[in-house]
Design a protein around this motif. Sequence first.
Motif, mmCIF file in Angstrom:
data_model
loop_
_atom_site.group_PDB
_atom_site.id
_atom_site.type_symbol
_atom_site.label_atom_id
_atom_site.label_comp_id
_atom_site.label_asym_id
_atom_site.label_seq_id
_atom_site.Cartn_x
_atom_site.Cartn_y
_atom_site.Cartn_z
ATOM 1 N N GLY A 74 28.649 73.796 -40.985
ATOM 2 C CA GLY A 74 28.219 73.900 -39.366
ATOM 3 C C GLY A 74 29.079 73.142 -38.564
ATOM 4 N N PHE A 75 30.207 73.277 -38.749
ATOM 5 C CA PHE A 75 31.167 72.247 -37.918
ATOM 6 C C PHE A 75 31.124 72.489 -36.516
ATOM 7 N N GLY A 76 30.884 73.588 -36.190
ATOM 8 C CA GLY A 76 30.680 74.057 -34.756
ATOM 9 C C GLY A 76 31.853 73.646 -33.899
ATOM 10 N N MET A 135 18.534 94.582 -24.055
ATOM 11 C CA MET A 135 20.146 94.279 -23.932
ATOM 12 C C MET A 135 20.525 95.192 -25.162
ATOM 13 N N CYS A 136 21.836 95.747 -24.716
ATOM 14 C CA CYS A 136 22.354 96.864 -25.554
ATOM 15 C C CYS A 136 23.028 96.151 -26.645
ATOM 16 N N GLN A 137 23.202 96.876 -27.826
ATOM 17 C CA GLN A 137 23.827 96.059 -28.869
ATOM 18 C C GLN A 137 25.344 95.364 -28.599
ATOM 19 N N SER A 138 26.038 96.174 -27.804
ATOM 20 C CA SER A 138 27.637 95.927 -27.513
ATOM 21 C C SER A 138 27.498 94.737 -26.449
ATOM 22 N N CYS A 139 26.495 94.770 -25.482
ATOM 23 C CA CYS A 139 26.139 93.718 -24.633
ATOM 24 C C CYS A 139 26.001 92.275 -25.766
ATOM 25 N N LEU A 140 24.734 92.498 -26.577
ATOM 26 C CA LEU A 140 24.393 91.340 -27.519
ATOM 27 C C LEU A 140 25.679 90.918 -28.140
ATOM 28 N N SER A 141 26.560 91.757 -28.862
ATOM 29 C CA SER A 141 28.035 91.282 -29.434
ATOM 30 C C SER A 141 28.602 90.661 -28.564
ATOM 31 N N TRP A 142 29.003 90.905 -27.145
ATOM 32 C CA TRP A 142 29.820 90.188 -26.339
ATOM 33 C C TRP A 142 29.428 88.790 -25.850
ATOM 34 N N TYR A 143 27.826 88.825 -25.701
ATOM 35 C CA TYR A 143 27.384 87.596 -25.349
ATOM 36 C C TYR A 143 27.422 86.518 -26.695
ATOM 37 N N ALA A 144 27.149 86.973 -27.889
ATOM 38 C CA ALA A 144 27.360 86.493 -29.007
ATOM 39 C C ALA A 144 29.017 85.572 -29.250
ATOM 40 N N ARG A 145 29.720 86.370 -28.750
ATOM 41 C CA ARG A 145 31.085 85.842 -29.032
ATOM 42 C C ARG A 145 31.580 85.136 -27.933
ATOM 43 N N CYS A 146 31.251 85.531 -26.449
ATOM 44 C CA CYS A 146 31.807 84.769 -25.437
ATOM 45 C C CYS A 146 30.902 83.710 -24.621
ATOM 46 N N ILE A 147 29.622 83.785 -24.824
ATOM 47 C CA ILE A 147 28.753 83.080 -24.006
ATOM 48 C C ILE A 147 28.026 81.969 -24.943
ATOM 49 N N ALA A 148 27.330 82.252 -25.981
ATOM 50 C CA ALA A 148 26.349 81.740 -26.906
ATOM 51 C C ALA A 148 27.235 80.438 -27.449
ATOM 52 N N ARG A 194 39.009 62.192 -45.907
ATOM 53 C CA ARG A 194 39.759 63.526 -45.384
ATOM 54 C C ARG A 194 38.214 64.359 -44.992
ATOM 55 N N LEU A 195 38.421 65.006 -44.010
ATOM 56 C CA LEU A 195 37.199 65.756 -43.521
ATOM 57 C C LEU A 195 37.829 67.443 -43.608
ATOM 58 N N VAL A 196 36.649 67.858 -43.997
ATOM 59 C CA VAL A 196 36.712 69.660 -44.153
ATOM 60 C C VAL A 196 35.460 70.225 -43.431
ATOM 61 N N GLY A 197 35.806 70.938 -42.161
ATOM 62 C CA GLY A 197 34.778 71.496 -41.246
ATOM 63 C C GLY A 197 34.896 72.829 -41.505
ATOM 64 N N VAL A 198 33.422 73.268 -41.988
ATOM 65 C CA VAL A 198 33.082 74.972 -42.213
ATOM 66 C C VAL A 198 32.229 75.492 -41.222
ATOM 67 N N ASP A 199 32.790 76.378 -40.664
ATOM 68 C CA ASP A 199 31.796 77.291 -39.616
ATOM 69 C C ASP A 199 32.302 78.522 -39.709
ATOM 70 N N PRO A 200 31.440 79.539 -39.615
ATOM 71 C CA PRO A 200 31.716 80.990 -39.369
ATOM 72 C C PRO A 200 32.177 81.441 -38.141
ATOM 73 N N ASP A 201 32.188 80.500 -37.144
ATOM 74 C CA ASP A 201 32.553 81.380 -35.691
ATOM 75 C C ASP A 201 33.765 80.487 -35.141
ATOM 76 N N GLY A 202 34.710 81.678 -34.996
ATOM 77 C CA GLY A 202 36.213 80.993 -34.721
ATOM 78 C C GLY A 202 36.203 80.727 -33.387
ATOM 79 N N THR A 203 35.068 80.822 -32.374
ATOM 80 C CA THR A 203 35.607 80.198 -31.157
ATOM 81 C C THR A 203 34.836 78.853 -31.045
ATOM 82 N N MET A 204 33.927 78.518 -31.739
ATOM 83 C CA MET A 204 33.497 77.165 -32.137
ATOM 84 C C MET A 204 34.615 76.445 -32.892
ATOM 85 N N LEU A 205 35.299 76.661 -33.905
ATOM 86 C CA LEU A 205 36.258 76.217 -34.531
ATOM 87 C C LEU A 205 37.612 75.987 -33.548
#
Length: 213
Positions: A46-48, A1-14, A63-74
């Motif tokens: 890893g709030f996801g 799978m090409c790099q751009s496809c992997l990036s799209w998959y990671a953002r939009c599908i995974a 109080r709850l602070v949820g931390v995650d690097p993925d904006g879609t998940m947040l």
Amino acid sequence: MCQSCLSWYARCIAPYLVHAGCSAGAFARMRRRMIPRAEGIVVEVGFGSGLNLPYYDAARVERLVGVDPDGTMLGLAESKSRSLSFEVECLRANGESLPLSDDLADTVVVTYAFCTIPDPQAALNEIRRILKPTGRLIFLEHGQAEGPRCRRWQARLNGLWGRLAGGCHLNRDPLRLIRAAGFRVLEEERGRFQLPFWQLGSHYAGVAAPPRS
């Protein structure tokens, strides 16, 4: 799978596949048992998509602070948090560099995230830093299987699985990682994942404390 496809998959599908997989009953049963034990100021690394939110005990959480690097998940988590009776703050950040002050948290919760964090040892060092000396780490994880046959299959599948499942590693040993960071494991239990999740190996749950000063 090409790099751009992997990036799209990671953002939009995974993110949605991970959300769906981690909503399964095998995970929900463990969340129901362990998450209500969190208390005080809680930081979830890893709030996801906020799958733990229904299981927190509102009478115990300040109080709850949820931390995650993925904006879609947040984004998924934020919509769920609005109906809760305690304050929830979502932070987009990596577990290896938590934008939080020392000795902040009474409880840190990590569920099915040490498998995905690129440098889990650095994340555990950060968790130690933000935990109060009397604080507790509550963890739920999957990882290295106990049987050699399943371990061999985990090793074979690990690379492909990581690309499909948001960077998840099948064969990390969460108990070893937690102890190597200086934590004292106060409670631990493990079981074996059944079909269709056999490749996830062993199911780990427990409570750990920072090292004594």
